[in-house]
Write a protein that holds these residues in place. Structure first.
Motif, PDB file in Angstrom:
ATOM      1  N   LEU A  56       0.840  -1.188   0.000  1.00  0.00           N
ATOM      2  CA  LEU A  56       0.000   0.000   0.000  1.00  0.00           C
ATOM      3  C   LEU A  56       0.881   1.247   0.000  1.00  0.00           C
ATOM      4  N   PRO A  57       0.367   2.385  -0.452  1.00  0.00           N
ATOM      5  CA  PRO A  57       1.145   3.631  -0.365  1.00  0.00           C
ATOM      6  C   PRO A  57       1.418   3.981   1.097  1.00  0.00           C
ATOM      7  N   ASP A  58       2.589   4.518   1.366  1.00  0.00           N
ATOM      8  CA  ASP A  58       2.871   4.993   2.719  1.00  0.00           C
ATOM      9  C   ASP A  58       1.884   6.109   3.064  1.00  0.00           C
ATOM     10  N   PRO A  59       1.260   6.037   4.242  1.00  0.00           N
ATOM     11  CA  PRO A  59       0.328   7.115   4.617  1.00  0.00           C
ATOM     12  C   PRO A  59       1.075   8.413   4.906  1.00  0.00           C
ATOM     13  N   THR A  60       0.378   9.532   4.768  1.00  0.00           N
ATOM     14  CA  THR A  60       0.959  10.858   5.004  1.00  0.00           C
ATOM     15  C   THR A  60       0.245  11.507   6.181  1.00  0.00           C
ATOM     16  N   PRO A  61       0.971  11.960   7.194  1.00  0.00           N
ATOM     17  CA  PRO A  61       0.309  12.593   8.347  1.00  0.00           C
ATOM     18  C   PRO A  61      -0.231  13.972   7.996  1.00  0.00           C
ATOM     19  N   GLY A  62      -1.444  14.246   8.466  1.00  0.00           N
ATOM     20  CA  GLY A  62      -2.038  15.557   8.275  1.00  0.00           C
ATOM     21  C   GLY A  62      -1.810  16.446   9.478  1.00  0.00           C
ATOM     22  N   ARG A  63      -2.602  17.494   9.580  1.00  0.00           N
ATOM     23  CA  ARG A  63      -2.464  18.430  10.695  1.00  0.00           C
ATOM     24  C   ARG A  63      -2.734  17.720  12.016  1.00  0.00           C
TER      25      ARG A  63
ATOM     26  N   LEU B 181       6.322  13.953  10.877  1.00  0.00           N
ATOM     27  CA  LEU B 181       5.395  14.798  11.629  1.00  0.00           C
ATOM     28  C   LEU B 181       4.586  15.664  10.692  1.00  0.00           C
ATOM     29  N   GLY B 182       3.285  15.718  10.935  1.00  0.00           N
ATOM     30  CA  GLY B 182       2.455  16.673  10.239  1.00  0.00           C
ATOM     31  C   GLY B 182       2.535  18.026  10.923  1.00  0.00           C
ATOM     32  N   PRO B 183       1.860  19.050  10.386  1.00  0.00           N
ATOM     33  CA  PRO B 183       1.834  20.362  11.049  1.00  0.00           C
ATOM     34  C   PRO B 183       1.169  20.271  12.426  1.00  0.00           C
ATOM     35  N   GLU B 184       1.558  21.155  13.329  1.00  0.00           N
ATOM     36  CA  GLU B 184       0.953  21.280  14.675  1.00  0.00           C
ATOM     37  C   GLU B 184       1.107  19.998  15.480  1.00  0.00           C
ATOM     38  N   THR B 185       2.329  19.515  15.545  1.00  0.00           N
ATOM     39  CA  THR B 185       2.618  18.297  16.338  1.00  0.00           C
ATOM     40  C   THR B 185       3.756  18.581  17.303  1.00  0.00           C
TER      41      THR B 185
END
Length: 340
Positions: free
Chosen positions: A18-25, A70-74
């Motif tokens: 599967l595609p690697d997931p991407t972290p959101g905000r 890390l996504g934004p605001e972490t």
């Protein structure tokens, strides 16, 4: 990434790219070091219990690993931090969250149920839910804190309300029940373990149970318990999830006692309401664990008061995950862990 994907009841998990997931905000990408196999997963695989997210779905809700991105605001996390991914994620805003009962969150998310879980090389999780894991706790052991330890801890402390000097019975000595025993001993209780598996009863005694009873060989479990406790236990925990075992646990409590149901039962259960009234008995359920409870649990593990070593029966590579579930079906071991 490689992931074990659930396509429906009666089918084995499929190892898929599967595609690697991407972290959101507000989200963190966790590189999964280990994820425990749980009987909840077997409910989806074998028993027709539906997941909230329609398959295909990556199962797995008991994970530990390291921060990969890390996504934004972490704020507060950095790459390679060692983390535990709790099995329940709360919104932090609803009425139950404001009451401190995050495990009953109106917008509750369970990885491997509502969203893709951690039977994979990576999983995305809310930064606010992650728990730091000390270097002294191996990640292959730490993962079981997310459910097999946290669920019993919440049940013993907040639902069963076990106090020093209480007599406690634990019906079902699998991964959850054995840790109910450990948590009850930490709380200062005297524990009676009840199970049909002699090997698990022996382990229960090593983990602190004072007495062990096998219903397959004991003529009257309730009578034995009343004799051992001068009338019955203060709190009985049911950790199997069948009408028969719930009825057995109910029969073990004394006047003014409490039954705490942890096992998931899909069938109706009949309880003698007259007995509940006349003896002022209490019946409660227990679900998971609130996020605020994890620091205390991790401290108990780090201090050695809760022992993970006998709980984790062994590790398997992700490609052998279906063999791990076969072992669970055969009743082998306590908690098997995959290491993606």
């Amino acid at each position: 990434m490689k992931a074990a994907v659930f396509h429906g009841t009666g089918r084995p998990l499929e190892i898929t790219e599967l595609p690697d997931p991407t972290p959101g905000r507000g989200e963190v990408l966790v590189r999964v070091a280990a994820c425990g196999l749980c009987h909840t997963d077997l409910h989806y695989l074998d028993h027709g219990v539906k997941t909230f997210k329609t398959p295909p779905l990556v199962l797995g809700h008991e994970a530990a690993g390291t921060v990969a991105a890390l996504g934004p605001e972490t704020d507060g996390w950095k790459p390679d931090d060692r983390v535990l991914v709790p099995s329940l994620w709360a919104c932090g805003r609803c009425r139950f969250c404001r009451m401190g009962r995050e495990n009953l969150c109106a917008n509750l998310v369970m990885p491997g149920n509502h969203a893709d879980g951690a039977f994979a090389e990576f999983v995305v999780a809310p930064a606010k839910e992650l728990v730091s894991v000390p270097a002294s706790i191996p990640l292959e052991r730490a993962c079981v804190i997310a459910d097999a330890i946290s669920t019993p801890f919440h049940a013993v402390k907040h639902r069963g309300k076990v106090r020093p000097g209480d007599a406690v019975a634990v019906v079902g000595c699998g991964g959850v029940g054995l840790n109910v025993i450990q948590c009850s001993v930490v709380a200062g209780a005297t524990v009676i373990a009840v199970d049909v598996n002699e090997a698990r009863l022996e382990l229960a005694k090593k983990l602190g149970a004072r007495h062990a009873i096998n219903p397959a060989t004991a003529e009257r479990v309730d009578k034995q318990v009343r004799t051992l406790t001068d009338g019955g236990v203060d709190v009985a925990f049911e950790a199997v999830g069948t009408p028969k075992t719930i009825d057995l646990a109910f029969s073990l409590i004394r006047k003014g006692g409490r039954l705490c149901v942890i096992g998931f039962a899909s069938e109706p259960v009949t309880i003698n309401a007259g007995k509940v009234m006349f003896y002022e008995l209490e019946i409660c359920g227990s679900l998971g664990c609130g996020g605020g409870e994890y620091p205390e649990i991790v401290a108990l593990v780090e201090s050695g008061r809760i022992d993970l070593e006998p709980i984790v029966s062994g590790t398997l590579p992700l490609g052998e995950i279906n063999e791990g579930f076969d072992r669970m079906r055969r009743g082998e071991g306590i908690r098997w862990v995959v290491t993606p």
